[in-house]
Enzyme design. Structure first.
Site, PDB file in Angstrom:
ATOM      1  N   LYS A  34       0.817  -1.217   0.000  1.00 43.43           N
ATOM      2  CA  LYS A  34       0.000   0.000   0.000  1.00 43.43           C
ATOM      3  C   LYS A  34       0.851   1.268   0.000  1.00 43.43           C
ATOM      4  O   LYS A  34       0.489   2.252  -0.645  1.00 43.43           O
ATOM      5  CB  LYS A  34      -0.954   0.014   1.181  1.00 43.43           C
ATOM      6  CG  LYS A  34      -0.301   0.169   2.539  1.00 43.43           C
ATOM      7  CD  LYS A  34      -1.329   0.257   3.648  1.00 43.43           C
ATOM      8  CE  LYS A  34      -0.671   0.421   5.001  1.00 43.43           C
ATOM      9  NZ  LYS A  34       0.107   1.659   5.123  1.00 43.43           N
ATOM     10  N   THR A  35       1.991   1.254   0.711  1.00 43.16           N
ATOM     11  CA  THR A  35       2.849   2.439   0.731  1.00 43.16           C
ATOM     12  C   THR A  35       3.396   2.716  -0.659  1.00 43.16           C
ATOM     13  O   THR A  35       3.485   3.864  -1.104  1.00 43.16           O
ATOM     14  CB  THR A  35       4.008   2.250   1.733  1.00 43.16           C
ATOM     15  OG1 THR A  35       3.460   1.970   3.028  1.00 43.16           O
ATOM     16  CG2 THR A  35       4.865   3.508   1.813  1.00 43.16           C
ATOM     17  N   ASP A 218      -3.467   7.677   4.084  1.00 39.50           N
ATOM     18  CA  ASP A 218      -2.984   6.343   4.447  1.00 39.50           C
ATOM     19  C   ASP A 218      -3.722   5.857   5.696  1.00 39.50           C
ATOM     20  O   ASP A 218      -4.202   6.664   6.493  1.00 39.50           O
ATOM     21  CB  ASP A 218      -1.482   6.422   4.717  1.00 39.50           C
ATOM     22  CG  ASP A 218      -0.818   5.053   4.807  1.00 39.50           C
ATOM     23  OD1 ASP A 218      -1.469   4.050   4.459  1.00 39.50           O
ATOM     24  OD2 ASP A 218       0.356   5.001   5.217  1.00 39.50           O
ATOM     25  N   GLU A 219      -3.816   4.529   5.859  1.00 43.10           N
ATOM     26  CA  GLU A 219      -4.440   3.923   7.053  1.00 43.10           C
ATOM     27  C   GLU A 219      -5.817   4.528   7.319  1.00 43.10           C
ATOM     28  O   GLU A 219      -6.153   4.908   8.446  1.00 43.10           O
ATOM     29  CB  GLU A 219      -3.539   4.107   8.286  1.00 43.10           C
ATOM     30  CG  GLU A 219      -2.139   3.546   8.134  1.00 43.10           C
ATOM     31  CD  GLU A 219      -2.066   2.033   8.185  1.00 43.10           C
ATOM     32  OE1 GLU A 219      -3.133   1.388   8.209  1.00 43.10           O
ATOM     33  OE2 GLU A 219      -0.948   1.491   8.182  1.00 43.10           O
ATOM     34  N   GLN A 249      -7.904  -4.534   9.513  1.00 45.93           N
ATOM     35  CA  GLN A 249      -6.848  -4.121  10.440  1.00 45.93           C
ATOM     36  C   GLN A 249      -7.267  -2.907  11.266  1.00 45.93           C
ATOM     37  O   GLN A 249      -6.422  -2.171  11.771  1.00 45.93           O
ATOM     38  CB  GLN A 249      -5.558  -3.815   9.671  1.00 45.93           C
ATOM     39  CG  GLN A 249      -4.952  -5.032   8.987  1.00 45.93           C
ATOM     40  CD  GLN A 249      -3.581  -4.734   8.407  1.00 45.93           C
ATOM     41  OE1 GLN A 249      -2.585  -4.593   9.125  1.00 45.93           O
ATOM     42  NE2 GLN A 249      -3.517  -4.637   7.087  1.00 45.93           N
ATOM     43  N   ARG A 610       1.965 -10.406  10.681  1.00 49.49           N
ATOM     44  CA  ARG A 610       3.281  -9.783  10.888  1.00 49.49           C
ATOM     45  C   ARG A 610       4.404 -10.724  10.464  1.00 49.49           C
ATOM     46  O   ARG A 610       5.534 -10.289  10.255  1.00 49.49           O
ATOM     47  CB  ARG A 610       3.499  -9.418  12.363  1.00 49.49           C
ATOM     48  CG  ARG A 610       2.541  -8.423  12.993  1.00 49.49           C
ATOM     49  CD  ARG A 610       2.350  -7.187  12.176  1.00 49.49           C
ATOM     50  NE  ARG A 610       1.190  -7.317  11.303  1.00 49.49           N
ATOM     51  CZ  ARG A 610       0.933  -6.546  10.263  1.00 49.49           C
ATOM     52  NH1 ARG A 610       1.788  -5.598   9.919  1.00 49.49           N
ATOM     53  NH2 ARG A 610      -0.143  -6.720   9.520  1.00 49.49           N
TER      54      ARG A 610
END
Length: 740
Positions: A34-35, A218-219, A249, A610
């Protein structure tokens, strides 16, 4: 035009990056890049001439993420990113308010209160208002204020449905008045004040609306109500909002975050197509299969399924320990084996649901000489010595900062007692002035020949008490007026007495090193070309924003210990998820909260994703937690992961004979005969007066109903779902239960 930086994107990523001028929701799964999509989208918009670097605004949730984004953009395009509006909500609002402080009703040099500064102010005002702190704890009052600000509500609109909330509402108004008088703002105020400014000032709103044609977030699943309203206000009706997030998330409901903003975005901006990034570039297949299977049990989700072109990899390894010490011993053994196989300690993470779990784990690691770091511990700008130095600097920058004055007026000690401080505060209140103004008046009264004179500035040590403090600040202001920022800080550390004070402390060497590092931080701040305001006020704002950042910096080659909440956004070769027991993870509080179990499941999903290569799941049949030994059954999450994906290293015994398994040595508190634990929920001594479904009462937890039972005789225990306090396991020998 097909810029080189588009190469390597998969089809869905490329579709998102090259969207035309329209609002979009990008549902980006864990490890889906995503980044890269966000930064490449920015680069593509600039490269294709759709927007200038100054014509877009990008919002991240940490300063670290903002810096990484700017670094990636610089690598893709030959442009100067200085001046681009890329930062956190708080950082961007601070920037806008600095530019329009007068319109916002703030002084140009307004200071930012971090959470500790805010708490200190609340405590001070509670005391001044003669409020009972046992009935109205300062942290609870601060939470009440911040929660209402996050919802966009001032004191006049705050909840007031009984005597206590009306008192809090009144105090909220007092707090706001004091902040306005001192020229300080807390974190929640930054966003609320900025939102109010744009709401009432149409000229400014139109100006920024015309400037920022593209807004990228973002997020997005972590936005709260006010943050979303701010974005909506700024976007207006024509600008494009490019929101990237993952509802699976969304784990910060306790901070006010709402994944429901995704649905609001789709409705408000007419978004018909959601682009799903489902290809994962982080984890092996079995890890993703487990995460997908688990999260499917949540009903309220937009829906996606992670997949990878990588191999399936190893199954998830499950260890069922007799006790938390046995669990810790197993983890230590596995860590050693991993290191022997060439895995770096910094590539291994040990996750837990509650901070209370870490003690036994840390003890085992320490005894085994394994280097470890508690990720998310006390951050640099929150350390005592740094807070003291910053308070001196804040006072140099603003006469109105009462919180800063109170922090350092008698630190290091200069003979100013509580009575003197009370008199100072009373004088300030009576005159309606700042504490600094009152202190100056008091100094002039006590030392009329010296106060404010050149002699005082030259020889502040000739005075005592409050006059000495006034003279000290005057001297430092005079001496630093023309110095560069690093030298200002060096002078303050030297002449405030902080350096001398910590030189006399037994453990002062580390604190002095931190103060030296503060000077280095200032030098780096001045040298950073992306920083527009390198003044003292700019540095103080930077320090407050950094202190409020949720991310901490990982250390060198050391095992990483952290809560699952802290692990979000990180990845490791190997991950241990410990304490997978019902009531701990998922947490027992989730049973009494709306959407509680689903939030816990999202948290588990974050924990699973993770890991890149190896994943361990462990639980303990007994553990010492919060001063009590608790006996556990395996987390329900185990049942939601298909058995073929699990490799059970051992099987916990379903019956623990008293003679064969003495209780682990938890200390005198827990040295009693070991329980004979029956691990099949619902099995209990048939002669017991207690039964599943029975209504009971407890002197502390109130009324509830028994939902499970196990054990026999003196070792019998029951699980009770209390109406007000959620589900708890109780040992019948000590519980003092009564039939309802």
């Amino acid at each position: 035009m097909n810029p080189e930086f588009l190469a390597g994107l998969n089809d869905r990523q490329r579709e998102a990056v090259t969207l035309p001028h329209q609002s979009a929701l990008i549902l980006a799964g864990a490890g889906s890049g995503k980044t890269r999509v966000l930064t490449t989208r920015i680069a593509w918009l600039i490269q294709t001439g759709q927007v200038s670097p100054a014509g877009l605004l990008a919002v991240t949730f940490t300063n670290k993420a903002a810096k990484e984004m700017l670094s990636r953009i610089s690598a893709m395009l030959p442009i100067n990113t200085r001046g681009m509006w890329v930062g956190t909500f708080h950082g961007l609002c601070n920037r806008l308010l600095r530019a329009h402080a007068r319109d916002a009703g703030l002084p140009a040099t307004f200071q930012i209160l971090d959470s500790q500064d805010q708490l200190a102010l609340v405590k001070r005002l509670l005391k001044a208002a003669n409020v009972d702190e046992e009935r109205f704890p300062a942290r609870q009052v601060a939470w009440y204020i911040n929660n209402h600000k996050d919802q966009g509500r001032r004191a006049a609109d705050a909840d007031a449905y009984d005597g206590d909330t009306r008192r809090k509402q009144e105090f909220y108004a007092i707090y706001d008045e004091q902040c306005q008088r001192e020229g300080v703002v807390d974190f929640a105020e930054l966003l609320l004040r900025c939102y109010e400014l744009l709401s009432r000032n149409e000229v400014l709103r139109l100006h920024y609306g015309e400037r920022f044609r593209h807004i990228l977030v973002d997020e997005f699943q972590d936005t709260n109500r006010l943050q979303y309203q701010w974005l909506r206000l700024l976007a207006g009706g024509e600008n494009a909002v490019f929101a990237v997030g993952d509802d699976d998330q969304s784990i910060y409901a306790f901070r006010g975050a709402s994944a429901a903003n995704m649905g609001e975005l789709q409705k408000d901006f007419g978004i018909e197509t959601v682009i799903k990034l489902e290809q994962n570039y982080r984890s092996h297949g079995h890890i993703l299969d487990a995460a997908n299977a688990l999260i499917k049990h949540n009903e309220r989700r937009l829906g996606k399924e992670l997949w990878t072109e990588e191999a399936k990899g190893e199954p998830l390894r499950v260890y069922e320990a007799d006790s938390d010490m046995d669990e810790a011993s197993f983890i230590v053994g596995e860590v050693k084996s991993l290191v022997d196989d060439g895995v770096r300690l910094s590539e291994i993470a040990l996750l837990y649901r509650s901070n209370a779990q870490s003690r036994v784990l840390e003890h085992a690691l320490f005894n085994s000489a394994i280097a470890y770091r508690v990720y998310g511990g006390l951050r640099f700008f929150e350390r005592q010595e740094i807070k003291h130095a910053l308070a001196y600097l804040r006072l140099l920058a603003s006469d109105e900062d009462d919180g800063a004055l109170l922090r350092v007026i008698n630190f290091p000690a200069r003979g100013i007692g509580n009575r003197s401080l009370e008199q100072l505060q009373e004088a300030a209140r009576a005159a309606g002035v700042s504490l600094w103004a009152a202190a100056k008046t008091m100094a002039e009264a006590r030392a009329p020949k010296l106060a404010g004179s050149a002699e005082v500035i030259a020889h502040p040590a000739s005075l005592k008490g409050i006059p000495a403090f006034v003279a000290l600040i005057a001297q430092m202001r005079s001496a630093t007026a023309s110095l560069p920022l690093p030298e200002i800080i060096e002078h303050v550390i030297e002449h405030s007495g902080l350096k001398q004070h910590y030189q006399g402390e037994r453990e002062g060497a580390d604190r002095l090193s931190n103060l030296d590092e503060l000077i280095n931080a200032a030098a780096g701040f001045v040298a950073d070309e992306t920083i527009e305001d390198s003044s003292l006020a700019g540095f103080l704002a930077h320090a407050s924003l950094e202190a409020g950042d949720n991310q901490a910096q990982a250390g060198s080659d050391a095992l990483q210990l952290m809560t699952v909440h802290s692990a979000k956004g990180l990845e490791f070769h190997t991950v241990f998820i410990s304490g997978l027991e019902e009531g701990l993870f998922p947490h027992e509080n989730s049973l009494s909260e709306a959407d509680g179990k689903e939030e816990e499941r999202r948290l588990m999903y974050v924990a699973l994703t993770r890991a890149r290569r190896r994943l361990y799941l462990s639980m303990a049949q007994s553990r010492m937690l919060h001063g009590q030994v608790r006996y556990n059954i395996a987390s329900s999450f185990f049942r939601e992961i298909p058995e073929p994906l699990l490799k059970r290293i051992n099987r916990a015994r379903t019956f623990v004979p008293q003679a064969q398994s003495p209780r682990p040595d938890y200390g005198d508190y827990a040295r009693r005969s070991a329980p004979q634990v029956v691990r099949e929920a619902g099995i209990a001594d048939t002669s017991s007066p207690w039964r599943v479904g029975q209504n009971v009462t407890h002197p502390k937890f109130g009324a509830g109903v028994i939902i499970s039972a196990e054990g026999r005789g003196a070792d019998a225990r029951v699980q009770v779902n209390f109406h007000r306090n959620g589900s708890k396991w109780l040992a019948l020998e000590y519980a003092k239960l009564e039939p309802a």
